[in-house]
Design an enzyme around this catalytic site. Structure first.
Site, mmCIF file in Angstrom:
data_model
loop_
_atom_site.group_PDB
_atom_site.id
_atom_site.type_symbol
_atom_site.label_atom_id
_atom_site.label_comp_id
_atom_site.label_asym_id
_atom_site.label_seq_id
_atom_site.Cartn_x
_atom_site.Cartn_y
_atom_site.Cartn_z
ATOM 1 N N HIS A 34 12.434 0.634 -71.655
ATOM 2 C CA HIS A 34 12.601 1.424 -72.874
ATOM 3 C C HIS A 34 11.793 0.845 -74.032
ATOM 4 O O HIS A 34 12.309 0.088 -74.852
ATOM 5 C CB HIS A 34 14.097 1.482 -73.231
ATOM 6 N N HIS A 40 8.830 2.031 -77.116
ATOM 7 C CA HIS A 40 8.159 3.155 -77.792
ATOM 8 C C HIS A 40 6.933 2.627 -78.535
ATOM 9 O O HIS A 40 6.915 1.489 -79.016
ATOM 10 C CB HIS A 40 9.096 3.810 -78.817
ATOM 11 N N ALA A 49 10.281 7.778 -80.369
ATOM 12 C CA ALA A 49 11.361 8.756 -80.183
ATOM 13 C C ALA A 49 11.726 9.428 -81.504
ATOM 14 O O ALA A 49 11.893 10.647 -81.570
ATOM 15 C CB ALA A 49 12.587 8.075 -79.580
ATOM 16 N N HIS A 53 17.224 11.077 -74.804
ATOM 17 C CA HIS A 53 16.913 10.398 -76.065
ATOM 18 C C HIS A 53 16.733 11.425 -77.175
ATOM 19 O O HIS A 53 15.779 12.187 -77.166
ATOM 20 C CB HIS A 53 15.637 9.568 -75.906
ATOM 21 N N TYR A 72 21.472 8.473 -82.523
ATOM 22 C CA TYR A 72 21.081 7.943 -81.202
ATOM 23 C C TYR A 72 22.322 7.665 -80.344
ATOM 24 O O TYR A 72 22.431 8.106 -79.199
ATOM 25 C CB TYR A 72 20.297 6.624 -81.351
ATOM 26 N N HIS A 97 20.369 2.815 -75.176
ATOM 27 C CA HIS A 97 21.227 2.152 -76.162
ATOM 28 C C HIS A 97 22.550 1.770 -75.514
ATOM 29 O O HIS A 97 23.632 2.051 -76.041
ATOM 30 C CB HIS A 97 21.444 3.062 -77.375
ATOM 31 N N GLU A 136 14.144 -1.759 -76.295
ATOM 32 C CA GLU A 136 13.650 -0.792 -77.286
ATOM 33 C C GLU A 136 12.796 -1.470 -78.355
ATOM 34 O O GLU A 136 13.064 -1.386 -79.556
ATOM 35 C CB GLU A 136 14.788 0.027 -77.930
#
Lengths: 341, 341
Positions: free
Chosen positions: A6, A8, A71, A177, A193, A222, A283
């Protein structure tokens, strides 16, 4: 081998953000519609990654990141489906370029060109393009394209089935997501989220979606929202509703990442969720940026929490850090096993 | 002394439900508007409580329950504010009767006659009536009267200030509690409840509400939604936003109940949330009804989980089981100390 499922591209070069801003501005003044995609050099991509994602991966011993567009900037609620298609294609191409520049460090997952009240079937061409042309191994699916008003049907509605059929055919999972919130009630990373994660899980719990799609796979990020913390509640709710036990009902299809930013949370998750259903993730870069003054390390340095759980068995650790990825992301597994897909 | 701060009259006698059904039906056919309140005898009240809440309290050793109308049936999104006012008054009166029949077992908390897009100031007369005439010690405040579309302003908006001023004046806290969900995305007890809790906490985190109301107090139920599980995330988000540490920012004003239905969740909460901010609760009767086959006990028998945490200090246990109630519910504290309020 440590795989973060995960990540981004939150540090995407400025021309991408400028492009998006012009696109948003064009909703009020069509003369501002960008005429051409943003111009971004390979060096700009390298620079944006070296100081952030790649540095963090080196520092923390992460070998590979499953990488997708920002996201919070998918912004499916902005403009119409044509704008969403254009923006998604541009974001996905940039991910592809990052993966091509660092083929050992990143593997791609795409943003889908969703738009509120537009049947998700419109996402099929972009998903197929990203998987077949770019070699992406999954997608991010927004359960609330309205950005905080939840006006589209639940993920278990037949509304979504065309995209699920394509996911199954291509053997790619979706990370559930949400994107940014335009509802002032929901802070995006602090409420929207986490709510999106919890909501999706409960939708799955109350439906027979996985009878219709036995090989469909979702990652709930998450740390699964509130779900592991309330695992007894979900067991009890399923039981009260005469649903099968959670393991049988959805644990062949639903997986959780480890984006939980303190050791007690990670330990709880490892206690209640089977190791087969947990995928390592942080993340990065930047959902939570700071250093925890109590530990001296970044809140999002989740590997450190997992490493510190002394009772976690070696086999389970391997599943969480990389083995489960082969199973959940079927195309990655096939590729790693030498069966190119 | 064991006080459960979160009980609902979910077993209210049938005439109450029939009344509500006629009220809802009257939205389509005004001739069905009920002409008189439901007729419920004292015996019906006793019977409905003896087999459920009171039995459970005796079985589990709970001395007192802070008792309010059925949260899922507040239904603020149904009808207009006049209907909400009528329905709330009837529900609150029934709570008052239960408390009068069992003055040592129940103490009342009221439902507020909220209605979407209606300024919450309309709730002041009912709050004042319940506190002054009935001796209630708190209220349930719905952060989303729309029932799942979140169309009213955040709890930190000045929209809500008139009711906060009255709460402070009367020295009563609010439990932040959504009602039923009319949004098919949100299962009410599995998603909407938990999301409401998480959302409210993040609203408080990002605002200066408690600078404006230093003595205002909220209980976030259902173990605080996702909050304790993601405590590191919230610490980190506050830090990234240059907000004060959470303790200073909101722990004089925000409290969590223990409605978490498995031992690992309760243990996590006790590890990360200061004992000063935790109030014992089960949400009986019936949020989750079943017996956990792994333990042989009801999922919602939360006292058992707390009792089993051997490292919890005796002083903290007392705070959680009863002492904090005196502080959070100021009128209860004053009454218990003999300063009648």
């Amino acid at each position: 081998m440590i795989i973060d499922c995960h990540g981004h591209y939150t540090t995407a070069p400025k021309p991408l953000r400028d492009y998006r801003q012009r696109q948003i501005d064009s909703l009020k003044d069509s003369s501002l519609t960008p005429k051409a995609p943003p111009v971004i050099s390979d060096d700009q991509i390298r620079e944006s990654l070296e100081v952030a994602q790649l540095k963090s991966m080196r520092d923390r011993g992460v070998d590979l990141t499953i990488f997708s567009p920002i996201a919070g900037q998918m912004g499916h609620h902005i403009g119409d489906h044509a704008m969403s298609e254009n923006w998604s294609a541009i974001c996905n191409e940039l991910i592809h370029r990052a993966c091509t520049l660092y083929p050992d460090k990143f593997v791609g997952v795409c943003q889908l060109p969703q738009s509120p009240r537009v049947p998700p079937a419109n996402c099929i061409p972009e998903l197929e393009r990203c998987v077949k042309e770019y070699g992406f191994i999954g997608c991010n699916l927004n359960p609330d394209p309205s950005g905080g008003y939840w006006t589209d049907p639940p993920l278990t509605d037949k509304w979504w089935y065309p995209i699920y059929e394509k996911m199954v055919e291509l053997d790619v999972p979706a990370m559930v997501h949400v994107s940014g919130s335009c509802n002032p009630n929901f802070h995006h990373t602090g409420a929207h989220y986490i709510n999106g994660d919890t909501t999706a899980f409960m939708q799955f719990l109350t439906s027979d979606l996985f009878k219709d799609f036995p090989t469909l796979k979702f990652i709930i990020p998450h740390g699964g929202g509130a779900v592991p913390y309330h695992w007894g509640r979900y067991q009890g709710l399923a039981q009260d509703m005469k649903r099968p036990p959670l393991k049988e009902l959805l644990l062949n299809n639903v997986f959780f990442d480890t984006c939980v930013y303190h050791r007690p949370g990670i330990e709880l998750m490892l206690k209640v969720i089977p190791a087969d259903n947990i995928l390592f993730a942080q993340e990065i870069y930047g959902a939570v940026k700071g250093v925890n003054p109590e530990t001296g390390f970044n809140y999002d340095d989740t590997k450190r929490y997992i490493d510190s759980i002394e009772w976690l068995e070696a086999g389970d650790r391997e599943k969480i850090f990389h083995k489960n990825v082969h199973r959940v992301y079927g195309r990655y597994g096939a590729r790693a096993a030498g069966r190119r897909k």
